[in-house]
Design a protein around this motif. Structure first.
Motif, PDB file in Angstrom:
ATOM      1  N   THR A  90     -49.618  28.025  -5.287  1.00  0.00           N
ATOM      2  CA  THR A  90     -48.570  29.157  -4.891  1.00  0.00           C
ATOM      3  C   THR A  90     -49.530  30.040  -4.071  1.00  0.00           C
ATOM      4  OG1 THR A  90     -47.203  28.433  -6.776  1.00  0.00           O
ATOM      5  CG2 THR A  90     -47.056  30.837  -5.783  1.00  0.00           C
ATOM      6  N   ALA A  91     -50.709  30.256  -4.805  1.00  0.00           N
ATOM      7  CA  ALA A  91     -51.716  31.292  -4.220  1.00  0.00           C
ATOM      8  C   ALA A  91     -52.079  30.965  -2.718  1.00  0.00           C
ATOM      9  CB  ALA A  91     -52.712  31.630  -4.906  1.00  0.00           C
ATOM     10  N   LYS A  92     -52.441  29.623  -2.480  1.00  0.00           N
ATOM     11  CA  LYS A  92     -52.626  29.131  -1.194  1.00  0.00           C
ATOM     12  C   LYS A  92     -51.318  29.219  -0.419  1.00  0.00           C
ATOM     13  CE  LYS A  92     -56.165  25.796  -2.546  1.00  0.00           C
ATOM     14  NZ  LYS A  92     -56.271  24.410  -2.744  1.00  0.00           N
ATOM     15  N   VAL A  93     -50.114  29.292  -0.628  1.00  0.00           N
ATOM     16  CA  VAL A  93     -49.111  29.313   0.141  1.00  0.00           C
ATOM     17  C   VAL A  93     -49.039  30.846   0.571  1.00  0.00           C
ATOM     18  CG1 VAL A  93     -46.754  29.018   0.322  1.00  0.00           C
ATOM     19  CG2 VAL A  93     -47.817  27.317  -0.722  1.00  0.00           C
ATOM     20  N   LEU A  94     -49.154  31.738  -0.390  1.00  0.00           N
ATOM     21  CA  LEU A  94     -48.995  33.021  -0.252  1.00  0.00           C
ATOM     22  C   LEU A  94     -50.098  33.644   0.552  1.00  0.00           C
ATOM     23  CD1 LEU A  94     -47.975  34.257  -4.027  1.00  0.00           C
ATOM     24  CD2 LEU A  94     -46.508  34.423  -2.054  1.00  0.00           C
ATOM     25  N   ALA A  95     -51.260  33.110   0.385  1.00  0.00           N
ATOM     26  CA  ALA A  95     -52.332  33.686   1.392  1.00  0.00           C
ATOM     27  C   ALA A  95     -52.210  33.464   2.741  1.00  0.00           C
ATOM     28  CB  ALA A  95     -53.637  33.049   0.688  1.00  0.00           C
ATOM     29  N   ALA A  96     -51.522  32.009   2.983  1.00  0.00           N
ATOM     30  CA  ALA A  96     -51.388  31.614   4.219  1.00  0.00           C
ATOM     31  C   ALA A  96     -50.354  32.402   5.085  1.00  0.00           C
ATOM     32  CB  ALA A  96     -51.131  30.117   4.615  1.00  0.00           C
ATOM     33  N   ALA A 101     -54.643  36.979  -8.549  1.00  0.00           N
ATOM     34  CA  ALA A 101     -56.325  37.230  -8.352  1.00  0.00           C
ATOM     35  C   ALA A 101     -56.646  35.972  -7.525  1.00  0.00           C
ATOM     36  CB  ALA A 101     -56.728  36.582  -9.795  1.00  0.00           C
ATOM     37  N   ALA A 102     -55.919  34.779  -7.261  1.00  0.00           N
ATOM     38  CA  ALA A 102     -56.336  33.776  -6.462  1.00  0.00           C
ATOM     39  C   ALA A 102     -55.921  34.343  -5.172  1.00  0.00           C
ATOM     40  CB  ALA A 102     -55.507  32.478  -6.830  1.00  0.00           C
ATOM     41  N   VAL A 103     -54.760  34.834  -4.738  1.00  0.00           N
ATOM     42  CA  VAL A 103     -54.435  35.120  -3.688  1.00  0.00           C
ATOM     43  C   VAL A 103     -55.488  36.261  -2.907  1.00  0.00           C
ATOM     44  CG1 VAL A 103     -52.943  36.682  -2.142  1.00  0.00           C
ATOM     45  CG2 VAL A 103     -51.941  35.070  -3.518  1.00  0.00           C
ATOM     46  N   ALA A 104     -56.013  36.996  -3.926  1.00  0.00           N
ATOM     47  CA  ALA A 104     -57.144  37.979  -3.320  1.00  0.00           C
ATOM     48  C   ALA A 104     -58.347  37.217  -3.044  1.00  0.00           C
ATOM     49  CB  ALA A 104     -57.354  39.121  -4.650  1.00  0.00           C
ATOM     50  N   SER A 118     -61.583  34.596 -14.934  1.00  0.00           N
ATOM     51  CA  SER A 118     -61.331  33.145 -14.739  1.00  0.00           C
ATOM     52  C   SER A 118     -60.386  33.019 -13.442  1.00  0.00           C
ATOM     53  CB  SER A 118     -60.968  32.623 -16.175  1.00  0.00           C
ATOM     54  OG  SER A 118     -59.549  33.317 -16.574  1.00  0.00           O
ATOM     55  N   ALA A 119     -59.394  33.756 -13.336  1.00  0.00           N
ATOM     56  CA  ALA A 119     -58.287  33.612 -12.491  1.00  0.00           C
ATOM     57  C   ALA A 119     -58.980  33.470 -10.879  1.00  0.00           C
ATOM     58  CB  ALA A 119     -57.058  34.524 -12.271  1.00  0.00           C
ATOM     59  N   ARG A 120     -59.945  34.518 -10.895  1.00  0.00           N
ATOM     60  CA  ARG A 120     -60.501  34.696  -9.481  1.00  0.00           C
ATOM     61  C   ARG A 120     -61.676  33.637  -9.323  1.00  0.00           C
ATOM     62  NH1 ARG A 120     -60.774  39.270  -5.554  1.00  0.00           N
ATOM     63  NH2 ARG A 120     -62.292  38.583  -4.144  1.00  0.00           N
ATOM     64  N   LEU A 121     -62.115  33.265 -10.514  1.00  0.00           N
ATOM     65  CA  LEU A 121     -63.343  32.095 -10.153  1.00  0.00           C
ATOM     66  C   LEU A 121     -62.823  30.907 -10.167  1.00  0.00           C
ATOM     67  CD1 LEU A 121     -66.276  31.740 -10.614  1.00  0.00           C
ATOM     68  CD2 LEU A 121     -66.024  31.303 -13.062  1.00  0.00           C
ATOM     69  N   SER A 122     -61.534  30.619 -10.488  1.00  0.00           N
ATOM     70  CA  SER A 122     -61.022  29.165 -10.255  1.00  0.00           C
ATOM     71  C   SER A 122     -60.486  28.982  -9.000  1.00  0.00           C
ATOM     72  CB  SER A 122     -59.761  28.972 -11.150  1.00  0.00           C
ATOM     73  OG  SER A 122     -58.624  29.669 -10.698  1.00  0.00           O
ATOM     74  N   ALA A 123     -60.268  30.046  -8.232  1.00  0.00           N
ATOM     75  CA  ALA A 123     -59.926  30.075  -6.763  1.00  0.00           C
ATOM     76  C   ALA A 123     -61.017  30.146  -6.067  1.00  0.00           C
ATOM     77  CB  ALA A 123     -58.976  31.418  -6.551  1.00  0.00           C
ATOM     78  N   ARG A 124     -62.332  30.666  -6.274  1.00  0.00           N
ATOM     79  CA  ARG A 124     -63.512  30.662  -5.522  1.00  0.00           C
ATOM     80  C   ARG A 124     -64.096  29.218  -5.694  1.00  0.00           C
ATOM     81  NH1 ARG A 124     -67.064  34.647  -5.448  1.00  0.00           N
ATOM     82  NH2 ARG A 124     -68.360  33.067  -4.531  1.00  0.00           N
ATOM     83  N   LEU A 125     -63.823  28.493  -6.854  1.00  0.00           N
ATOM     84  CA  LEU A 125     -64.350  27.133  -7.048  1.00  0.00           C
ATOM     85  C   LEU A 125     -63.191  26.007  -6.787  1.00  0.00           C
ATOM     86  CD1 LEU A 125     -65.736  27.831 -10.849  1.00  0.00           C
ATOM     87  CD2 LEU A 125     -67.251  27.130  -8.730  1.00  0.00           C
ATOM     88  N   ASP A 126     -62.051  26.737  -6.335  1.00  0.00           N
ATOM     89  CA  ASP A 126     -60.987  25.631  -6.207  1.00  0.00           C
ATOM     90  C   ASP A 126     -60.814  24.827  -7.002  1.00  0.00           C
ATOM     91  OD1 ASP A 126     -58.674  24.673  -4.704  1.00  0.00           O
ATOM     92  OD2 ASP A 126     -59.913  23.766  -3.030  1.00  0.00           O
ATOM     93  N   THR A 127     -60.683  25.008  -8.311  1.00  0.00           N
ATOM     94  CA  THR A 127     -60.583  24.003  -9.342  1.00  0.00           C
ATOM     95  C   THR A 127     -59.410  24.616 -10.281  1.00  0.00           C
ATOM     96  OG1 THR A 127     -61.915  22.738 -10.939  1.00  0.00           O
ATOM     97  CG2 THR A 127     -62.127  25.210 -10.976  1.00  0.00           C
ATOM     98  N   GLY A 128     -58.864  23.621 -11.200  1.00  0.00           N
ATOM     99  CA  GLY A 128     -57.750  23.966 -12.201  1.00  0.00           C
ATOM    100  C   GLY A 128     -58.182  24.632 -13.222  1.00  0.00           C
ATOM    101  N   LEU A 129     -57.255  25.335 -13.626  1.00  0.00           N
ATOM    102  CA  LEU A 129     -57.614  26.474 -15.110  1.00  0.00           C
ATOM    103  C   LEU A 129     -56.294  26.565 -15.598  1.00  0.00           C
ATOM    104  CD1 LEU A 129     -58.678  29.106 -16.423  1.00  0.00           C
ATOM    105  CD2 LEU A 129     -57.916  30.301 -14.646  1.00  0.00           C
ATOM    106  N   ALA A 130     -56.480  26.331 -16.892  1.00  0.00           N
ATOM    107  CA  ALA A 130     -55.433  26.549 -17.802  1.00  0.00           C
ATOM    108  C   ALA A 130     -55.643  27.873 -18.499  1.00  0.00           C
ATOM    109  CB  ALA A 130     -54.890  25.412 -18.549  1.00  0.00           C
ATOM    110  N   MET A 131     -54.623  28.678 -18.338  1.00  0.00           N
ATOM    111  CA  MET A 131     -54.768  30.088 -19.118  1.00  0.00           C
ATOM    112  C   MET A 131     -54.229  30.316 -20.542  1.00  0.00           C
ATOM    113  SD  MET A 131     -56.215  32.983 -17.857  1.00  0.00           S
ATOM    114  CE  MET A 131     -56.182  33.486 -16.404  1.00  0.00           C
ATOM    115  N   ASP A 132     -54.715  31.002 -21.269  1.00  0.00           N
ATOM    116  CA  ASP A 132     -54.244  31.241 -22.321  1.00  0.00           C
ATOM    117  C   ASP A 132     -54.253  30.204 -23.586  1.00  0.00           C
ATOM    118  OD1 ASP A 132     -53.666  33.801 -24.210  1.00  0.00           O
ATOM    119  OD2 ASP A 132     -51.651  33.796 -23.601  1.00  0.00           O
ATOM    120  N   CYS A 133     -55.171  29.305 -23.458  1.00  0.00           N
ATOM    121  CA  CYS A 133     -54.755  27.847 -24.286  1.00  0.00           C
ATOM    122  C   CYS A 133     -54.792  28.083 -25.809  1.00  0.00           C
ATOM    123  CB  CYS A 133     -55.952  27.053 -23.866  1.00  0.00           C
ATOM    124  SG  CYS A 133     -56.040  26.796 -22.315  1.00  0.00           S
ATOM    125  N   LEU A 134     -53.975  27.436 -26.385  1.00  0.00           N
ATOM    126  CA  LEU A 134     -53.850  27.557 -27.773  1.00  0.00           C
ATOM    127  C   LEU A 134     -54.746  26.138 -28.785  1.00  0.00           C
ATOM    128  CD1 LEU A 134     -50.117  28.233 -28.328  1.00  0.00           C
ATOM    129  CD2 LEU A 134     -51.837  29.636 -28.567  1.00  0.00           C
TER     130      LEU A 134
END
Lengths: 263, 322
Positions: free
Chosen positions: A99-105, A131-134, B106-122
């Motif tokens: 979703t973030a990739k689409v928004l960023a584009a 955060a991912a969009v940023a 973690s949200a910013r880092l997952s985008a930088r690494l372009d990798t999957g992140l599951a948030m708030d895991c139980l």
């Protein structure tokens, strides 16, 4: 100042969520759809900034199906100037990064000084898209903001952290996410609703944005929902009987200590 | 080839947060399941000495990114430094805590690494080479099983849920090079709440008040929370009335909490509130209305005027503590 608000349409928080037959999504019939509550704060804050600056444009940007137009129109009725809906089946069913990739584009084609979004969407609860969009745009982000002030080329944000707040300075262009407490969103007025019908609302597809469909949506997802389930039902416990409030309190303390062992 | 688990131990002003030990302990469990090593990592300023403590929780290696530029959390600096560490150490799994800073990072880092992140895991488990997370959606109304892909597979765990297990390894601390890169954000000023209140998401005991409180006077609940060593929360109605700050709100549009004990006073139990506290270990409901939905979720219910029960509870707990 040009501001873009990232907005999502979500089920109302009072909606009873039902799991669909595929076990990986929810039933969308009988759902009341609303603007994500945190995004309402984002729309309001964007409008206030524009009003304070005395110039600029507020654009609402949404990824979602056709029905999301209703949420965009509501934001336009609140006072936003334009809407963009990215409606493409290939953008659906994905994860936050997709979703973030689409928004960023889409944001590469819209001029902005500031991006505002809710701190999370109350459906997926991913906390990740803004955060991912940023990150994809290479701009600063500040999360969970309860107060902001624009100063020249900077924005000062008071953000919540555990046990307090922190004031963070970010260079523009920047993205910040809104937390409850930042403002009280206005209601759309009747003239606002009438005007909103004539405001520009563009619909785009992934092809319009030059996105390869295999990289986003369900096809590109790095997080896949394998199954949805309901949390284990809590069985109703015991109602504590007693002659007086004091007797009931004493029995509760005994149970918490001896049975539950939590105090 | 990616190997092992890297666990970020979050510290704040020179003290590890509880979630740091939870992340390490969960990291140890996953590393054992993979048959691969666990590395702990700490970012901050003047943290090299405290980093050694992580050996107690089964870390085979402890990395310390110790630099004055990391004294206060900023998204850019922390993301840049952790990004470099991940690239250097190439872990299969990266675990963090889903605190407010942990979510941001973690949200910013997952985008930088372009990798999957599951948030708030139980809960987390490995199935072959895939990390699978159980996490709440719709404010806790639904639980999702998520398969995470990418390198590293990232998960941020909800504070207060996972067990802390000690496993002494006595690993040494290794300082890593720090390059904070270009900072687009700067931390200016911290404002802490009165008496350094424990955040609701990390509290063991929460005493919450709702519309039944009738006014902004929550002193009865404050007193009960104090003798229990707990924190005061509130329902959306109480916050919307302006009786309590937004940071106290529990529910789908507030904080999702999982304390050992949740005492709901004068809270009827709206669906969005129940979703936000349903993972509490024990729930107590105190409400005048015997039909209140809270009693369907509560382990213990008292149908009574809270203004009579709560002071009696406070007195009884106080006696126990003496």
């Amino acid at each position: 100042m040009d501001i873009v608000v990232l907005l999502k349409q979500v089920p109302d928080t009072e909606t009873l969520i039902q799991i669909a037959a595929d076990k990986t999504s929810i039933k969308t019939e009988d759902v009341k759809w609303v603007i994500n509550p945190y995004d309402e704060f984002a729309v309001e804050e964007a409008l206030r900034i524009k009003e304070a600056q005395g110039e600029g444009k507020v654009t609402i940007l949404t990824v979602g199906p056709e029905r999301a137009i209703e949420a965009i129109r509501t934001a336009l009725a609140m006072g936003a100037d334009e809407g963009v809906l990215i409606d493409d089946p290939a953008a659906e069913g994905g994860d936050a990064l997709g979703t973030a990739k689409v928004l960023a584009a889409a944001l590469r084609e819209i001029p902005y000084d500031l991006i505002v979004a809710g701190q999370r969407a109350v459906d997926d609860d991913y906390y990740q898209v803004p955060a991912a969009v940023a990150a994809f745009l290479g701009i600063a982000q500040v999360s969970m903001v309860i107060k902001e002030e624009i100063q020249d080329e900077k924005i000062l944000c008071e953000r919540t952290i555990e046990g307090g707040t922190m004031v963070v300075e970010a260079q523009l262009p920047a993205l910040f996410t809104t937390q409850k407490g930042i403002n009280e969103p206005r209601y759309a007025s009747l003239p606002g609703i009438m005007k909103a019908k004539k405001k520009p609302l563009a619909k785009k597809t992934l092809a319009d944005l030059g996105i390869n469909p295999s990289e986003v949506g369900e096809a590109g997802a790095k997080c896949r929902v394998m199954s949805l389930s309901f949390p284990p039902e809590r069985s109703p416990g015991k109602i504590i009987e007693g002659e007086t409030p004091e007797a009931k309190a004493a029995e509760l303390v005994r149970l918490l200590r001896e049975e539950a062992k939590v105090i | 080839m990616a190997q092992g688990v890297l666990a970020l131990a979050e510290q704040f002003e020179g003290r590890f947060r509880n979630v740091a030990y939870e992340v390490l302990s969960e990291g140890k469990r996953l590393a054992d399941a993979l048959g691969e090593p666990l590395a702990g990592v700490v970012l901050g300023s003047g943290i090299e000495a405290m980093a050694a403590e992580l050996g107690k929780y089964g870390a085979d290696k402890i990395l310390a990114a110790d630099d004055p530029a990391l004294a206060d959390y900023t998204t850019d600096a922390y993301t840049n430094v952790l990004f470099d560490i991940v690239k250097d150490h190439d872990p299969k799994i990266l675990l963090l805590g889903a605190s407010t800073r942990g979510k941001d990072l973690s949200a910013r880092l997952s985008a930088r690494l372009d990798t999957g992140l599951a948030m708030d895991c139980l809960a987390l488990r490995v199935d072959g080479d895939t990390l699978i997370a159980t996490r709440p959606m719709f404010g806790g109304k639904v639980l999702a099983e998520i398969a995470i892909q990418g390198t590293p597979q990232m998960a941020a765990i909800r504070p207060n849920v996972m067990e802390v297990v000690e496993a002494e390894k006595g690993a040494g601390v290794e300082k890593v090079p720090v390059n904070v890169g270009v900072a687009k954000t700067k931390a200016l000023e911290k404002k802490t709440e009165a008496a350094a209140k424990v955040d609701l998401t990390e509290a063991n005991i929460i005493v919450s008040g709702g519309r039944g409180m009738g006014s902004p006077d929550f002193s009865l609940l404050e007193k009960l929370a104090e003798v229990l060593g707990g924190t005061v929360g509130a329902s959306r109605s109480a916050v919307d009335e302006g009786w309590r700050p937004h940071s106290d709100q529990v529910g789908q549009t507030g904080k999702v909490v999982s304390p050992n004990l949740y005492i709901a006073c004068g809270i009827s139990g709206a669906i969005q509130h129940l979703a936000g506290m349903g993972t509490s270990k024990y729930i107590v409901g105190i409400n005048k209305d015997p039909e209140a939905p809270i009693f369907k979720k509560a382990d213990y219910g008292i149908v009574e005027d809270l203004f009579k029960v709560v002071p009696a509870l406070t007195a009884d707990v106080k006696k126990l503590r003496e």
